[in-house]
Design a protein around this motif. Structure first.
Motif, mmCIF file in Angstrom:
data_model
loop_
_atom_site.group_PDB
_atom_site.id
_atom_site.type_symbol
_atom_site.label_atom_id
_atom_site.label_comp_id
_atom_site.label_asym_id
_atom_site.label_seq_id
_atom_site.Cartn_x
_atom_site.Cartn_y
_atom_site.Cartn_z
ATOM 1 N N LEU A 184 0.806 -1.082 0.160
ATOM 2 C CA LEU A 184 -0.148 0.098 -0.152
ATOM 3 C C LEU A 184 0.979 1.420 0.162
ATOM 4 O O LEU A 184 1.673 1.378 0.880
ATOM 5 C CB LEU A 184 -0.936 0.079 1.203
ATOM 6 N N MET A 185 0.686 2.102 -1.078
ATOM 7 C CA MET A 185 1.476 3.335 -1.209
ATOM 8 C C MET A 185 1.158 4.119 0.026
ATOM 9 O O MET A 185 2.230 4.904 0.571
ATOM 10 C CB MET A 185 1.272 4.136 -2.379
ATOM 11 N N LEU B 223 8.426 3.519 -9.008
ATOM 12 C CA LEU B 223 7.908 3.117 -9.988
ATOM 13 C C LEU B 223 7.882 1.492 -10.175
ATOM 14 O O LEU B 223 7.058 1.020 -10.767
ATOM 15 C CB LEU B 223 7.764 3.966 -11.427
ATOM 16 N N ASP B 224 8.952 1.196 -9.655
ATOM 17 C CA ASP B 224 9.396 -0.420 -9.862
ATOM 18 C C ASP B 224 8.529 -1.129 -8.943
ATOM 19 O O ASP B 224 8.319 -2.421 -8.954
ATOM 20 C CB ASP B 224 10.701 -0.591 -9.669
ATOM 21 N N VAL B 225 7.842 -0.508 -7.939
ATOM 22 C CA VAL B 225 7.164 -1.177 -6.811
ATOM 23 C C VAL B 225 5.660 -1.490 -7.300
ATOM 24 O O VAL B 225 5.273 -0.681 -7.980
ATOM 25 C CB VAL B 225 7.270 -0.200 -5.515
ATOM 26 N N PRO B 226 5.193 -2.924 -7.180
ATOM 27 C CA PRO B 226 4.048 -2.930 -7.530
ATOM 28 C C PRO B 226 2.798 -2.389 -6.636
ATOM 29 O O PRO B 226 2.164 -3.296 -5.976
ATOM 30 C CB PRO B 226 4.274 -4.639 -7.665
ATOM 31 N N TRP B 227 2.705 -1.450 -6.829
ATOM 32 C CA TRP B 227 1.631 -0.745 -5.649
ATOM 33 C C TRP B 227 0.168 -1.364 -5.812
ATOM 34 O O TRP B 227 -0.280 -1.393 -7.045
ATOM 35 C CB TRP B 227 1.826 0.715 -5.692
ATOM 36 N N ASP B 228 -0.664 -1.245 -4.757
ATOM 37 C CA ASP B 228 -1.908 -1.777 -4.752
ATOM 38 C C ASP B 228 -2.707 -0.484 -4.819
ATOM 39 O O ASP B 228 -2.684 0.029 -3.510
ATOM 40 C CB ASP B 228 -2.236 -2.710 -3.673
#
Length: 200
Positions: A89-90, A141-146
């Motif tokens: 979660l961001m 931006l490389d993180v797979p955010w939900d």
């Protein structure tokens, strides 16, 4: 500063270097890079200017060390943790950053002062801050955010970090304020409910 840093510790090269970095963080925050001399830092830790240079090489070298080793070290660790998560979660990432910074006001003060100074293209940290802004967004931006469907993650990251820069300045001006509470107000605007239900 030396007595606080070295109290009860052996006076060795490692502790001397740590005392120099601590003094630089405080003085760069209070006076900026241009307003702080190596002689001032040396006096703050009870050393000679030559002794300080022995540990950091140059004034620009000291600037690089406090930004890379002292300030960014914590941020790098946090980025690695989020890169390793699945669908994080961001909102939680920002809360973690705010909580971390709330515990290190002197470092945030230094960072904010140098950031403002470095608008000058001739400032030795100008390129560092220019690249850091871009690199931080690229890494995140490389993180797979939900996130909710349709959210532009890059725009959200840019807006969030801009908000964070602003509230940190307000917090530094008013040390009685709570950085976490200031951020909570921003979060309500940045990630409003009900759109962000389940994502905060």
């Amino acid at each position: 500063m030396q007595s606080l840093r070295l109290a009860g510790k052996p006076v060795n090269n490692e502790n001397r270097r740590a005392a120099i970095l601590d003094a630089a963080v405080v003085l760069f925050g209070e006076r900026g890079y241009y307003g702080t001399s190596l002689q001032t830092i040396a006096a703050a830790v009870g050393m000679t200017k030559a002794g300080v240079l022995h540990h950091v090489g140059s004034k620009e070298g000291l600037l690089e060390i406090v930004l890379d080793e002292v300030y960014d070290n914590h941020n790098d660790e946090m980025r690695e943790r989020y890169l390793a998560k699945e669908r994080p979660l961001m909102a939680q990432m920002w809360r973690d950053v705010v909580a971390m910074n709330a515990e290190r006001p002197e470092q945030v003060h230094m960072f904010s002062t140098l950031d403002a100074e470095s608008i000058d293209p001739d400032h030795p940290a100008h390129q560092y801050f220019l690249e850091r802004d871009r690199d931080t967004i690229d890494l995140m931006l490389d993180v797979p955010w939900d996130v909710p469907e349709g959210v532009n993650v890059e725009q959200l990251l840019n807006a969030g970090f801009s908000m964070m820069d602003g509230i940190q300045l307000r917090w530094l001006r008013n040390p009685e304020s709570d950085l976490n509470e200031l951020w909570a107000q921003c979060e309500d605007q940045l990630m409003p409910l009900p759109m962000w239900d389940g994502y905060r």
